[in-house]
Design a protein around this motif. Structure first.
Motif, mmCIF file in Angstrom:
data_model
loop_
_atom_site.group_PDB
_atom_site.id
_atom_site.type_symbol
_atom_site.label_atom_id
_atom_site.label_comp_id
_atom_site.label_asym_id
_atom_site.label_seq_id
_atom_site.Cartn_x
_atom_site.Cartn_y
_atom_site.Cartn_z
ATOM 1 N N GLN C 102 -13.429 8.148 42.432
ATOM 2 C CA GLN C 102 -12.503 7.006 42.394
ATOM 3 C C GLN C 102 -12.483 6.327 41.018
ATOM 4 N N LEU C 104 -12.225 7.630 38.227
ATOM 5 C CA LEU C 104 -11.260 8.279 37.321
ATOM 6 C C LEU C 104 -9.907 7.572 37.394
ATOM 7 N N ASN C 105 -9.668 6.867 38.490
ATOM 8 C CA ASN C 105 -8.332 6.336 38.772
ATOM 9 C C ASN C 105 -8.027 5.065 37.990
ATOM 10 N N GLU C 106 -6.756 4.846 37.780
ATOM 11 C CA GLU C 106 -6.292 3.597 37.182
ATOM 12 C C GLU C 106 -6.639 2.419 38.093
ATOM 13 N N SER C 107 -6.878 1.276 37.503
ATOM 14 C CA SER C 107 -7.133 0.091 38.313
ATOM 15 C C SER C 107 -6.390 -1.105 37.723
ATOM 16 N N ARG C 108 -6.498 -2.239 38.407
ATOM 17 C CA ARG C 108 -5.725 -3.435 38.052
ATOM 18 C C ARG C 108 -5.766 -3.772 36.565
ATOM 19 N N TYR C 109 -6.962 -3.831 36.017
ATOM 20 C CA TYR C 109 -7.094 -4.265 34.625
ATOM 21 C C TYR C 109 -7.348 -3.096 33.677
ATOM 22 N N PRO C 111 -5.352 0.078 33.354
ATOM 23 C CA PRO C 111 -4.283 1.059 33.597
ATOM 24 C C PRO C 111 -4.377 2.160 32.538
ATOM 25 N N GLN C 114 -1.815 4.800 30.365
ATOM 26 C CA GLN C 114 -1.055 4.403 29.191
ATOM 27 C C GLN C 114 -1.803 4.640 27.885
ATOM 28 N N ILE C 157 -4.835 -3.038 28.353
ATOM 29 C CA ILE C 157 -3.740 -2.763 27.426
ATOM 30 C C ILE C 157 -3.520 -3.971 26.519
ATOM 31 N N ARG C 233 -14.336 -1.235 39.877
ATOM 32 C CA ARG C 233 -13.316 -0.570 39.071
ATOM 33 C C ARG C 233 -12.968 -1.375 37.834
ATOM 34 N N ALA C 236 -11.590 -7.217 38.718
ATOM 35 C CA ALA C 236 -11.082 -7.623 40.034
ATOM 36 C C ALA C 236 -12.140 -7.434 41.122
ATOM 37 N N ASP C 237 -13.086 -6.536 40.891
ATOM 38 C CA ASP C 237 -14.086 -6.230 41.922
ATOM 39 C C ASP C 237 -15.395 -6.983 41.754
#
Lengths: 259, 259, 259, 259
Positions: C102, C104-109, C111, C114, C157, C233, C236-237
């Motif tokens: 998990q 590896l995945n993009e998260s809220r802060y 992304p 990009q 970003i 992640r 946010a967590d």
């Protein structure tokens, strides 16, 4: 009505930089009359006064280092009257004055296209100036004025979602809503006597019924109490002070009162 | 050099709507001469031709429903020459012509302030036109031209990160980089003979050395082959066709060749 | 090495609300040993302690109104050692432990997609742990630590473009860069003795060579001085305090020193 | 009810890359029973099956180059029933199962905090499952299903503003609205017999009344017709196919019908 304005801008400048000042009340025959005006920016390395867009006011380039202390004072008589929006018709696009057309377009802080679905759902059934009045009233009803919840990067979309902000954010939201309904709309920097705490103010101006109409979506000022400084697509165009480099605020004071 | 342009725009319009066309080569004495020009937009309900900003070209309002079939053809002679950027000096801000100042500001698709840190780190040591040339070369080196990877909502920041896009995106990135270094910069819609596939084109124009300089960051065209149509802060101002309502593409063709 | 931690959280709560606290050093056999720990949150309406994800620490639900004054103190011994990243290999994706995938995945802060073009251009030629080290060094070289230039809405970003921020922003950027190169990466909240001013700290943790490696991209702390609290992640967590309603800061103090 | 699923995924892979497949119906005792299942992914360089989070289904790592042709077929019996949301109570935060808590948090495509003001204004007066039902109904009333208006980068905020999109966008919006009201919510990838055109489907799942409830905000499927594949914070976690490199679609087919 006649107002007396005094402004102090005091900034520390670690490096010599350019600054643009847009702080002077604009001379606008029939709208507002500048009886007396004095700007003292000390003895900067460069000082250049240039015309601002749309024939509204002037901009001042200053280049200096170390410290900028600018004092501005003026006596301005406002002749503008508050006119109800409701009876006014929306101008068909092909009859808009050419210079007004750019204010239909999206801008940095008013990316209005994203609000089209909301505007159609919420205001699609209302026509003319009554549509703008309904937008203004929706903002007044839905938003909370709250300092410190937005910053210079906040867009109309951010504010639309947050339902709060300061005068700049209120103005951006109304401008974006108006453009989303194909009304030309711009942001106007201004002075107003009843803004608390006394500060630079920003309001919206919407082109309806063949003329520009000043609207303060915060409800703090009416058209007859607003002293226009500059107009632009959004805050990116009309900052009171734009620093092209680092500028540290030392002090800033605005006073507007009946003269 | 002389070019022949033919354009077809064919759109289905479920409802009667307004459209703005900005497709005609601009008459620009000393830069490009329009020898022959013909626009046929059928028999719309309304048709109004208005001046475009900065004295560059004209805009056409059309109101129609059902179908818009517009044909434009022209013979244009380009007299502009390619001039090297490297010897040119950056104009001090207080000496910029007043009408040019707005092109320093952030705009919808060119939120240039966010690129200041990159520009200072990457190009901070270069001065004048050589800085713009270095930006142009950095884009050429780093970006991949790729249709279908961006859309009308893509900003210069999106493209800067993606390092790919189409002519519009390349132009936005160069304009944003230039503004981040305090050069006025705008986006220009244009025709060019060597763009493959033949289509409407967009390039950047940067104010350096006291004059505007056309730059095609995609490398597909040089200044002497570009036929200017319109100039604006970014794509929000200069679309070839802006529909104020739903418009479904049926066919669109652009042909530009030596005449 | 042994550390003594003391924390005070003091908040005014206009309405009774839920708050989640993630402030306690996690018990992590072989990594860090909690010798003594005491949390006093007063007498809230509800108090519930639950396990946090990945077996790292615990979360505490508190419901209270009026005022939250929470005190936490602990003695923690850190047994973790700093290990050089350079010799470590990247784990092939199909051999990653399922629970790690998990990250590896993009998260809220973070992304991260990009940033793929930048990561390929800048670090594409480097393999394994040396790639992560190069990312860490690039951040150290390019960024300026600056309080007050970011907020809780700032993404990786935003920070990547701004090249400045606080520990949270540095951690987000490294996590996003690592993910963009297909390394699992997460954000870890922590205490560290040399953070100035003393405060809650956030660092990155990257999965390389078959194990998680703590990295402080601000350079303020090394793995052997970091006391882990929670992992997630992104911010946010793992907030130290998450308020489900309005909470006004009265006072907040963190002290971490060798015991 | 019993369904027969057949899926074809056919991709051209210019370079050997990793791909993650999440296409198989999950075995979920009491909810859905997988009677027969067959996945044929050819003879990839690597093939690894791993458990997916929350005990829902499995993920498959594949590494291959040239071409990926994967065929999946299954017979699945759905035992889940549709349960009305209205009578259900919202679970107090401190009583949420620990594994559910993460679904309160913001995620890549569901940055829910930005929707809190809207949710409070629009749904603040409604409690429990009725609040979720009201959100679902608001979406159904306000949105238009429209293919091609969103892409893999579209967030719940984009879709909330656009008021249109595809199943993924509808699911993101409901998940974000629910989280903004402190309900744990996740996105579920699924098969459904009545989705037109037949394709992979995405729906929302909200934790209310002590249990997860499947909701299809597009209105195309009900809980008893949905075959769950995977669950995650948003689309970033549950793509049917995630390519870690370039993959060009050749063909993709989904068929779901009563068995």
């Amino acid at each position: 009505m006649k107002f007396q304005i005094s402004v102090l801008l005091d900034y520390r400048l670690p490096q010599p930089i350019y600054l643009m000042l847009q702080v002077e009340a604009a001379a606008l025959p029939g709208e507002q009359h500048v009886a007396r005006s004095r700007l003292d920016a000390g003895t900067p390395e460069h000082f250049a006064r240039i015309a601002a867009p749309d024939g509204i006011g002037e901009r001042i380039w200053v280049r200096c280092g170390g410290r900028l202390q600018a004092r501005y004072s003026a006596i301005v008589e406002v002749e503008r009257r508050d006119r109800p929006l409701e009876p006014l018709a929306q101008v068909p696009l092909h009859r808009l004055p050419p210079g007004v057309v750019q204010y239909l377009n999206e801008s940095r802080y008013c990316p209005s296209n994203q609000l089209v679905p909301f505007v159609e759902a919420e205001f699609g059934h209302i026509a003319g100036g009554a549509k703008i009045a309904a937008m203004r009233d929706w903002i007044a009803r839905s938003f909370t004025y709250a300092a410190g919840t937005s910053d210079t990067g906040t867009t109309a979309i951010d504010s639309f979602l947050a339902r709060r902000g300061v005068c700049r954010d209120y103005a951006h939201v109304l401008v974006a809503l108006a453009r989303a309904a194909d009304f030309p709309a711009r942001v106007v920097s201004a002075y107003a006597p009843l803004v608390e705490p006394q500060d630079f103010h920003a309001v919206a101006e919407v082109f309806v019924g063949g003329d520009w109409h000043l609207i303060d979506p915060t409800g703090m000022a009416c058209a007859k109490d607003l002293i226009k400084v500059a107009a632009g697509r959004d805050a990116a165009d009309i900052s009171f002070l734009t620093a092209y480099g680092e500028a540290q605020l030392v002090d800033q004071r605005v006073s507007v009162k009946p003269a």
